[in-house]
Design a protein around this motif. Structure first.
Motif, PDB file in Angstrom:
ATOM      1  N   UNK A   1       0.811  -1.207   0.000  1.00 47.57           N
ATOM      2  CA  UNK A   1       0.000   0.000   0.000  1.00 47.57           C
ATOM      3  C   UNK A   1       0.845   1.259   0.000  1.00 47.57           C
ATOM      4  N   UNK A   2       0.161   2.369   0.159  1.00 44.84           N
ATOM      5  CA  UNK A   2       0.824   3.663   0.092  1.00 44.84           C
ATOM      6  C   UNK A   2       1.176   4.150   1.490  1.00 44.84           C
ATOM      7  N   UNK A   3       2.447   4.585   1.657  1.00 46.97           N
ATOM      8  CA  UNK A   3       2.843   5.193   2.924  1.00 46.97           C
ATOM      9  C   UNK A   3       2.331   6.626   2.978  1.00 46.97           C
ATOM     10  N   UNK A   4       2.319   7.275   1.822  1.00 47.60           N
ATOM     11  CA  UNK A   4       1.787   8.633   1.710  1.00 47.60           C
ATOM     12  C   UNK A   4       1.040   8.712   0.385  1.00 47.60           C
ATOM     13  N   UNK A   5      -0.043   9.453   0.369  1.00 49.94           N
ATOM     14  CA  UNK A   5      -0.826   9.483  -0.860  1.00 49.94           C
ATOM     15  C   UNK A   5      -1.490  10.851  -1.046  1.00 49.94           C
TER      16      UNK A   5
ATOM     17  N   UNK B   1       0.868  14.358  13.869  1.00 47.11           N
ATOM     18  CA  UNK B   1       0.118  13.157  13.531  1.00 47.11           C
ATOM     19  C   UNK B   1       0.658  11.967  14.286  1.00 47.11           C
ATOM     20  N   UNK B   2      -0.129  10.901  14.367  1.00 44.11           N
ATOM     21  CA  UNK B   2       0.319   9.712  15.093  1.00 44.11           C
ATOM     22  C   UNK B   2       1.550   9.094  14.419  1.00 44.11           C
ATOM     23  N   UNK B   3       2.301   8.293  15.182  1.00 40.45           N
ATOM     24  CA  UNK B   3       3.495   7.692  14.596  1.00 40.45           C
ATOM     25  C   UNK B   3       3.069   6.730  13.484  1.00 40.45           C
TER      26      UNK B   3
ATOM     27  N   UNK C   1      -2.604   8.215   8.619  1.00 40.11           N
ATOM     28  CA  UNK C   1      -2.647   7.062   7.718  1.00 40.11           C
ATOM     29  C   UNK C   1      -2.180   7.403   6.299  1.00 40.11           C
ATOM     30  N   UNK C   2      -1.163   8.231   6.195  1.00 41.75           N
ATOM     31  CA  UNK C   2      -0.599   8.541   4.890  1.00 41.75           C
ATOM     32  C   UNK C   2      -1.361   9.587   4.101  1.00 41.75           C
ATOM     33  N   UNK C   3      -2.355  10.198   4.708  1.00 43.02           N
ATOM     34  CA  UNK C   3      -3.098  11.249   3.999  1.00 43.02           C
ATOM     35  C   UNK C   3      -3.076  12.557   4.791  1.00 43.02           C
TER      36      UNK C   3
END
Lengths: 248, 559
Positions: free
Chosen positions: A15-19, A35-37, A221-223
């Motif tokens: 999946x995407x770590x950042x998107x 943001x959370x870890x 969550x990468x967003x």
């Protein structure tokens, strides 16, 4: 000054770590990345200093798109970006002086870099910068004799020596106790605004972010969850940012 | 209590013969027994009864070493010469090792050519296996062909193989350094080489220095061996005295060698102690900058003096004569003459098998003896909880005696032991194996005694408090802790033994070494080439096998 255009990072098939990240930072801004870890804060910072390229999208620093530059021109841009790390990433076996001087490596010719290890150059300037971060008397000590807080001050002095237009800080105070954390963030933000440097720092403690920074970029969550002036961040925003972590 | 219990369990598992370990152990024992059986061939006489007079004469002469002023002078000068060879060789090898270590490291190439870093570093490392796998005595003989009998031989012959080993170690050290400060500097826009110099080199510089000093200990032994093949110094005098059967002189020279080796041991032990001090108490570091200037100055003076005093003709390194000789040698060596090894493949196989057998028997002798003497020579093992001085005299005397014995074993070079064996044994595998066995027993015994002294005392205390007998403590507390490391050292030393079969072969003990000596004395370079290739293949096979076994041991110990 800094611009991220529709960038995303994919480390594996999972999946995407950042998107879908798009944002811009203006000169002189003080931006806290919260943001959370595991939200992707470190990945985003590594895009900005050119140590990682996004899988899709574009990173523009000082008007230049990083992945389109060749190595030597990218290095010129990188000299304008200083980074401070959670684990300091200093050189343990060298003295404080050489660690600070290492900030100049991008400018010095090779012979000067090597010569300086034998006959230190630039000592008065080093001393001046170390005085500014409050540990001027430690200049000749081996790095390992310094406490964690002092080592982070050395890292800040190194960035000042590099004298970049942009300072990135990746969890600069995570390995320090609360009292030292506050002092370091205070020092860092003060020095950056005195010298008109742009600062982007990721922080896991929201209170420090709220006290010292003027803009918040929240990742989850990468967003991108929200991106607004710090004053406009409500407690509802924050609880939304951190809530699902308990459920996971 | 619970923690201690699990700890004991894991020790037991590491030695408990589960199927695999038992298989390996039985296999090893079978190999060793077969090797010993094969090396004593019943159809040929192996005991030379006629040589006992000479052998006896040698031992009797120990009572009357030659202590005349002129000979003592000669001995002193020769000792200093050997020391100077060792210093020059070590310094040169460290320089070579550093240079090649950098280009053999992956991180260097990652800085310079990131895309090809893996391939380039592998290529350099593979290239380094050749100089590494040949014994320094062989390099010495090849250097004699190029430079003639010159002190340069002694330096270059140590520098080449030691340099290659150092390069391997250095490159691994550099690759083990955490990359984050290197990467951080690169991110700040530092040039690749500058980032390498600041981010990687400082982290390894201390290790490089202490490794170099450790190698100096080995270089002293090598310098003595090189003397025997003609490079000068103590070894050369030992050979002259042996050839002219003047055993009184021989004992004086051996005494000097003993002192030199003891000094080397003492120094390296003191050094490791200081090293651990530095690690445990970082306050020591603040003093180093001042001290290091003093030490550096002394070292610079000693090194310069050594290089001047050995009087090597350094110009030969660059002279066209050397290179035309090298060219001729290479032309004459190609294609290799396989017939030298034997008229048929079977014969060639036998020579290689002989060489292998010699190393196996040698390591069996060295390993068994080493283990026994390590326990006898341990400082801590014999002492009980009582700190009664009177009851500790006996163990102490025993420790000193055993350590002295081990020191003698390793102070005398392998070829000298071989020549002594050849008084009473006919040439063949056996004298070579015994010579190598004795010398390596001395080396192994010392290494293993250190292991025994460093074992964790807590499980042993715990066993003692359960009322276990001394024997039970040995099998349940001491052996499980030491055996894996012992086996590791034995395998490592086996690789060294195989390379050293050449040295004892040169003086007539048999195997590939004898063939190489014959090919060299008859200028039959094509034959030399074939023997060297065969030796290289053997070494490579042994190294691979040893590596596999060691990995298996480590995996077992980690379970």
């Amino acid at each position: 000054m800094l611009e991220i255009r529709g960038a995303g990072q994919r480390f594996n098939e999972a999946g995407w770590a950042l998107r879908d990240i798009s944002l811009g930072v203006a000169p002189g801004e003080r931006v806290a990345l919260i943001g959370p870890s595991g939200a992707g804060k470190s990945t985003l910072l590594s895009w900005l200093n050119g140590s990682r390229f996004p899988t899709v999208g574009e990173i523009v620093v000082l008007g230049q798109s990083l992945h389109r530059l060749n190595t030597s021109r990218r290095r010129k841009v990188q000299r304008q970006i200083g980074t401070i790390y959670q684990q300091f990433h200093l050189i343990n076996n060298l003295s404080v002086l050489h660690n600070v001087n290492a900030g100049r490596l991008g400018y010095w010719p090779l012979w000067k870099s090597i010569l300086s290890l034998l006959v230190p150059v630039n000592v008065p300037h080093c001393r001046q910068l170390l005085d500014q971060v409050g540990i001027g008397e430690q200049i000749y000590k081996p790095l390992t004799q310094l406490s964690g807080g002092q080592q982070q001050r050395v890292a800040i002095a190194r960035v000042l020596m590099q004298n970049p237009q942009i300072v990135l800080a990746d969890e600069p105070v995570s390995s320090l106790d609360p009292e030292r954390s506050r002092a370091i963030v205070d020092l860092l933000t003060q020095l950056c605004s005195d010298r008109g440097k742009t600062l982007v720092a990721s922080l896991h403690t929201v209170d420090l972010a709220q006290k010292y920074f003027d803009r918040a970029i929240a990742l989850k969550n990468g967003r991108l969850l929200f991106d607004k002036p710090m004053a406009a961040v409500t407690s509802q925003d924050l609880s939304q940012l951190y809530e699902s972590q308990d459920q996971d | 209590m619970f923690g201690l219990k699990t700890q004991k369990r894991s020790y037991l598992y590491s030695v408990n013969p589960n199927g695999k370990t038992l298989f390996w152990l039985v296999g090893l024992v079978v190999i060793v027994v077969v090797a010993i059986a094969l090396s004593i061939t019943p159809d040929q006489p192996w005991l030379n009864v006629g040589g006992f007079n000479q052998f006896w004469g040698f031992w009797v002469a120990a009572k009357t070493p030659d202590l005349s002023t002129s000979f003592l002078q000669l001995t002193t000068v020769s000792t200093l010469q050997t020391l100077a060879f060792a210093i020059c060789g070590t310094v040169t090898s460290l320089g070579l090792g550093f240079g090649f270590g950098v280009v053999a490291s992956e991180v260097w190439w990652q800085a310079i050519a990131p895309r090809w870093s893996w391939w380039l570093s592998r290529a350099v490392r593979t290239g380094l296996t050749v100089p590494r796998s040949l014994h320094e005595a062989l390099w010495g003989l090849l250097c004699v062909e190029l430079f003639g009998l010159d002190s340069l031989v002694g330096i270059v012959a140590i520098a080449i193989p030691f340099g290659a080993i150092a390069a391997k170690v250095f490159s691994e050290l550099m690759d083990e350094v955490p990359r984050h400060s290197f990467e951080a500097l690169r991110c700040g826009g530092a040039k690749p080489i500058a980032a390498f110099v600041y981010g990687i080199l400082p982290a390894v510089s201390g290790d490089l220095l202490s490794y170099g000093l450790y190698r100096f200990d080995c270089a002293i032994r090598s310098a003595a061996v090189l003397g025997i093949i003609g490079a000068g110094g103590l070894g050369y005098q030992i050979r002259l005295s042996l050839q002219s059967l003047r055993y009184e002189q021989l004992w004086t020279l051996l005494g000097a060698l003993f002192l030199l080796t003891a000094m080397g041991d003492f120094w390296s032990a003191a050094l490791t102690r200081r090293q651990t001090n530095v690690v445990s108490r970082s306050k020591f570091r603040s003093k180093i900058p001042f001290n290091s200037i003093g030490y550096g100055a002394i070292a610079a003076v000693v090194i310069t003096t050594s290089f001047i005093w050995v009087g090597a003709d350094y110009g030969k390194l660059l002279s066209p004569v050397t290179y035309s000789r090298l060219g001729n040698l290479l032309v004459a060596a190609w294609p290799p003459d396989w017939l030298t090894l034997g008229t048929a493949w079977q014969e060639a196989g036998e020579v290689m098998l002989d060489t292998m057998l010699m190393s196996v028997v040698a390591i069996a002798i060295a390993g068994l003896g080493g283990v026994c003497f390590a326990f006898l020579g341990s400082q801590k093992l014999g002492q009980n909880d009582t700190s009664n001085f009177a009851s500790s005299i006996l163990p102490r005397a025993r420790t000193i005696a055993v350590r002295g014995f081990l020191l003698v074993e390793r102070a005398v070079p392998e070829p000298v032991w071989a020549l002594l064996c050849l008084f009473v044994l006919f040439p063949g595998i056996l004298p070579g194996a015994i010579a190598l066995g004795i010398h390596n027993m001395g080396v192994l015994g010392r290494l293993m005694a250190e292991v025994v002294d460093n074992i964790d005392q807590r499980p042993i205390q715990a066993l003692r408090h359960t009322g276990a007998s001394a024997t039970a403590i040995f099998f349940y507390g001491v052996l499980p802790q030491t055996l894996p490391q012992f086996l590791g050292y034995i395998l490592y030393r086996w690789e060294v033994c195989l390379r050293a079969t050449i040295v004892v072969g040169l003086v007539g003990a048999g195997g590939l070494g004898r063939i190489i000596a014959e090919a060299l004395s008859s200028f039959h370079y094509a034959g030399l080439a074939s023997a060297l290739i065969a030796l290289f293949a053997l070494t490579l096979a042994a190294d691979t096998l040893s590596q596999v076994l060691r990995r298996h041991l480590q995996a077992n110990a980690a379970e």
